[in-house]
Design a protein around this motif. Sequence first.
Motif, mmCIF file in Angstrom:
data_model
loop_
_atom_site.group_PDB
_atom_site.id
_atom_site.type_symbol
_atom_site.label_atom_id
_atom_site.label_comp_id
_atom_site.label_asym_id
_atom_site.label_seq_id
_atom_site.Cartn_x
_atom_site.Cartn_y
_atom_site.Cartn_z
ATOM 1 N N HIS A 270 0.694 -1.247 -0.059
ATOM 2 C CA HIS A 270 0.039 0.084 0.127
ATOM 3 C C HIS A 270 0.832 1.300 -0.045
ATOM 4 C CE1 HIS A 270 -2.511 3.099 1.803
ATOM 5 N NE2 HIS A 270 -3.574 2.604 1.216
ATOM 6 N N ALA A 271 1.960 1.208 0.854
ATOM 7 C CA ALA A 271 2.703 2.527 0.959
ATOM 8 C C ALA A 271 3.708 2.810 -0.372
ATOM 9 C CB ALA A 271 3.827 2.077 1.988
ATOM 10 N N VAL A 272 3.828 1.738 -1.264
ATOM 11 C CA VAL A 272 4.423 1.821 -2.330
ATOM 12 C C VAL A 272 3.598 2.442 -3.529
ATOM 13 C CG1 VAL A 272 5.785 0.640 -4.070
ATOM 14 C CG2 VAL A 272 6.499 0.060 -1.908
ATOM 15 N N ARG A 273 2.460 1.648 -3.648
ATOM 16 C CA ARG A 273 1.530 2.013 -4.614
ATOM 17 C C ARG A 273 1.007 3.307 -4.204
ATOM 18 N NH1 ARG A 273 -0.824 -2.786 -3.127
ATOM 19 N NH2 ARG A 273 -2.477 -1.742 -1.875
ATOM 20 N N GLN A 274 0.861 3.949 -3.083
ATOM 21 C CA GLN A 274 0.618 5.599 -2.726
ATOM 22 C C GLN A 274 1.587 6.231 -3.179
ATOM 23 O OE1 GLN A 274 -0.217 5.925 1.418
ATOM 24 N NE2 GLN A 274 -0.661 8.071 1.249
ATOM 25 N N ARG A 316 2.086 1.970 11.353
ATOM 26 C CA ARG A 316 1.807 3.486 10.642
ATOM 27 C C ARG A 316 3.209 4.173 10.410
ATOM 28 N NH1 ARG A 316 -3.199 7.274 11.992
ATOM 29 N NH2 ARG A 316 -2.803 8.945 10.420
ATOM 30 N N LEU A 317 4.016 3.794 11.445
ATOM 31 C CA LEU A 317 5.227 4.403 11.378
ATOM 32 C C LEU A 317 6.033 3.919 10.162
ATOM 33 C CD1 LEU A 317 7.665 6.325 12.482
ATOM 34 C CD2 LEU A 317 8.308 4.133 13.960
ATOM 35 N N SER A 324 6.824 8.231 2.540
ATOM 36 C CA SER A 324 7.450 9.668 2.386
ATOM 37 C C SER A 324 8.779 9.485 1.531
ATOM 38 C CB SER A 324 7.787 10.180 3.755
ATOM 39 O OG SER A 324 8.544 9.488 4.654
ATOM 40 N N ARG A 325 9.768 8.475 1.916
ATOM 41 C CA ARG A 325 10.879 8.380 1.276
ATOM 42 C C ARG A 325 10.895 7.938 -0.166
ATOM 43 N NH1 ARG A 325 10.972 10.458 5.624
ATOM 44 N NH2 ARG A 325 12.647 10.510 7.116
ATOM 45 N N ILE A 326 9.904 7.101 -0.460
ATOM 46 C CA ILE A 326 9.952 6.813 -1.924
ATOM 47 C C ILE A 326 9.273 7.904 -2.604
ATOM 48 C CG2 ILE A 326 9.106 5.167 -3.654
ATOM 49 C CD1 ILE A 326 9.126 2.920 -1.332
ATOM 50 N N HIS A 327 8.019 8.553 -2.088
ATOM 51 C CA HIS A 327 7.401 9.545 -2.705
ATOM 52 C C HIS A 327 8.691 10.717 -3.024
ATOM 53 C CE1 HIS A 327 4.813 13.327 -2.672
ATOM 54 N NE2 HIS A 327 4.127 12.540 -3.303
ATOM 55 N N LYS A 328 9.291 10.925 -1.964
ATOM 56 C CA LYS A 328 10.388 12.085 -2.315
ATOM 57 C C LYS A 328 11.421 11.797 -3.275
ATOM 58 C CE LYS A 328 13.670 15.048 0.293
ATOM 59 N NZ LYS A 328 14.590 14.966 -0.787
ATOM 60 N N ALA A 329 11.768 10.456 -3.413
ATOM 61 C CA ALA A 329 12.898 10.160 -4.407
ATOM 62 C C ALA A 329 12.302 10.268 -5.595
ATOM 63 C CB ALA A 329 13.428 8.673 -4.270
ATOM 64 N N ILE A 330 10.804 9.837 -5.886
ATOM 65 C CA ILE A 330 10.231 10.151 -7.356
ATOM 66 C C ILE A 330 10.121 11.257 -7.528
ATOM 67 C CG2 ILE A 330 8.149 9.469 -8.380
ATOM 68 C CD1 ILE A 330 7.913 7.014 -6.666
ATOM 69 N N SER A 572 -13.022 1.704 5.146
ATOM 70 C CA SER A 572 -12.714 0.482 4.729
ATOM 71 C C SER A 572 -11.003 0.298 4.606
ATOM 72 C CB SER A 572 -13.394 0.166 3.366
ATOM 73 O OG SER A 572 -14.609 0.076 3.633
ATOM 74 N N ASP A 573 -10.349 1.531 4.115
ATOM 75 C CA ASP A 573 -9.048 1.540 3.903
ATOM 76 C C ASP A 573 -8.348 1.444 5.407
ATOM 77 O OD1 ASP A 573 -7.262 1.423 2.086
ATOM 78 O OD2 ASP A 573 -6.977 3.696 1.809
ATOM 79 N N LEU A 574 -9.236 2.410 6.243
ATOM 80 C CA LEU A 574 -8.562 2.366 7.381
ATOM 81 C C LEU A 574 -8.517 0.906 7.992
ATOM 82 C CD1 LEU A 574 -9.947 5.877 9.059
ATOM 83 C CD2 LEU A 574 -7.351 5.100 8.563
ATOM 84 N N ALA A 575 -9.351 0.264 8.187
ATOM 85 C CA ALA A 575 -9.591 -1.102 8.644
ATOM 86 C C ALA A 575 -8.622 -2.202 7.796
ATOM 87 C CB ALA A 575 -11.039 -1.606 8.309
ATOM 88 N N ALA A 576 -8.425 -2.072 6.653
ATOM 89 C CA ALA A 576 -7.602 -2.877 5.941
ATOM 90 C C ALA A 576 -6.013 -2.556 6.201
ATOM 91 C CB ALA A 576 -8.090 -2.833 4.408
ATOM 92 N N ASN A 577 -5.705 -1.129 6.037
ATOM 93 C CA ASN A 577 -4.274 -1.009 6.132
ATOM 94 C C ASN A 577 -3.733 -0.140 6.985
ATOM 95 O OD1 ASN A 577 -3.969 -1.695 3.175
ATOM 96 N ND2 ASN A 577 -5.233 -0.352 2.557
ATOM 97 N N GLY A 578 -4.911 0.368 8.049
ATOM 98 C CA GLY A 578 -4.504 1.127 9.153
ATOM 99 C C GLY A 578 -4.189 2.632 8.840
ATOM 100 N N VAL A 579 -4.219 2.814 7.567
ATOM 101 C CA VAL A 579 -4.169 4.098 7.021
ATOM 102 C C VAL A 579 -4.968 4.631 6.041
ATOM 103 C CG1 VAL A 579 -1.709 4.619 7.811
ATOM 104 C CG2 VAL A 579 -2.124 3.678 5.505
#
Length: 650
Positions: A270-274, A316-317, A324-330, A572-579
Amino acid sequence: MQRINLLSPRLANQIAAGEVVERPASVVKELLENSLDAGATQLDIEVEQGGVRRIKIRDNGTGIVKEDLSLALSRHATSKIVTLDDLEAVRTLGFRGEALASISSVSRMHLTSLAQDEAEAWRVEAEGKEMNTAIRPASHPQGTTIDVRDLFFNTPARRKFLRTEKTEFSHLEEVVKRLALSRYDVGFRLSHNSKQVYDLRPVTDQLHAEHRLASLLGKKFIENSLTIDVEAAGLRLWGWIGLPTFSRSQADLQYFFVNGRVVKDKLVGHAVRQAYRDVLYNGRHPTFVLYLELDPATVDVNVHPTKHEVRFRDGRLVHDFLFSRIHKAIADVRPEAEGERSNASAWLPSDAESQEPVIAEQEALPLMSQRPSAGSDWMKPSRAVDSAQITSQLNGMRQLSDYAQHYTENQYEEVDPETGEVRIVEGDVSFENDASFGVKTRSDTSFEVREGGYQAIPPLGFAVAQLHGVYILSESESGMILVDMHAAHERIVYERMKQSFYDKTIASQPLLVPINVSVSQSEADLVEENGDVFLAFGFKVERTGLESVMVREVPIILIKADVENLVRDVVSDLAANGVSDLIEARANELMATMSCHGAVRANRKLTIAEMNSLLRDMEITERSGQCNHGRPTWTQMTMSDLDKLFLRGR
């Protein structure tokens, strides 16, 4: 009803094998992990008939002493953990003590080992029978060899579920590939039916690490990837992320390792796709080889029999760190000046010739090697160009009127009366959008001229011509660049709209009639616990009952959205991924649509000054390599490419 009986050791191991040993690839995974845990630096894997006929693995690890050989084939026998504290901070790949027992119960297995500091090697055999084994002397160098033959010979029903030889070997090869990516300091040799597939030597430097990556994943991945190495909050993320233009139709080039263990985790995915959301074409998947290092006590690896899944103490951390780190690199992917390379490009094998520009954050540009001729298009006398206004009536959730861009360019020669030195002063370009939306930006792209010459040509060079009203042709220091002017301008406008939108407090509007949303009790709990997620984007959502919540305010930009369904999707997203990032995604989708309508259109004639202004803005805009839909905005052909095209030098 039958009486309760104690299972025989053989049947218990065969049941356990159903979880641990799914196919030959499972056997290879378990045995290689044991070898790595034993400190091996060289692993030789020989396979016959996809691993069904034979799997032989030899390592040069610490070996097993004679007294432990029989015990090694027993269930829940391991040297890797002793106490609960060891289990809560696992530092090894294996720890359950089930692998050898499970494998030996469904195959004919021979294990030969010479322990460190021992004078004689010993061998133990098991053929799917009771666990009583015989040990005898053998000849063997330090380390262990495990020979597994006739997998599932005594469980024919399991064997029927195996696929073709080619399919089984492809799964097995993938296991070897993943482990080879996890340990660059270990050598791997793989052969199938006496034919060598891989011969990977141990590496300790970045250059040879890139060679291994190229051997396993293809040279194109290296040529189209960026390196990343960041640390924060006790977490370290390093590895390679593919450029958005190097996306795939399947998620088949994605490798993520946690403390050296390959995992497939929903939170990580989820973090990478985001992070890639704004730059990938619809339906495409990013490519990456990433390594996350953290305190073993903060991650639970004991959540799945095959150890493919993990659970983070603070999910969540970890999610926010990865995003944040991948998003910034891109975001930092921008056209680079000649001679500037990303860290990844410095590791490239000497024979790798990238067709895509390797792009990094722009740094100070050096002086130009030659002074441009006085007749260059970008050295025109003083002039001012006012472009026609582009107005587009947008059908969005919020009506934007008089959405326009105004180009203003001033460019002139300035001559020093004493020295006669000609200075070229680039003007500026300003894009003004609807003031009610708050987007008004200005980019000053003047170039400093130092004593003795001119500053170097910018990364995207200077415009030469416009092709068919669609593309900008630019001459750069290394060759020729083509820019899709609509796609490039679309990204520039979009990034500026986002910056303006998120840099200020998001305007909200109270609802005349609040919206009541019926939810489950657990969903209502999530809304109550994550109120900050909604407030961050201008939503005011309150719990009003055991199974109901009330939406009282919404951001102006989403005033006409289907608020009830949006709230349900976020929950639903919060339930599935915590974020959840659905509110941000919905707002970004609207701004992307606005920027698409507001960007300069095809077949609109631009002056040289306007084209140069667009190039300069691309060089300072985040993610300028792709439009909002994930399409590339520019490409280049170097002089070397052009020489090859026309057979020059032959």
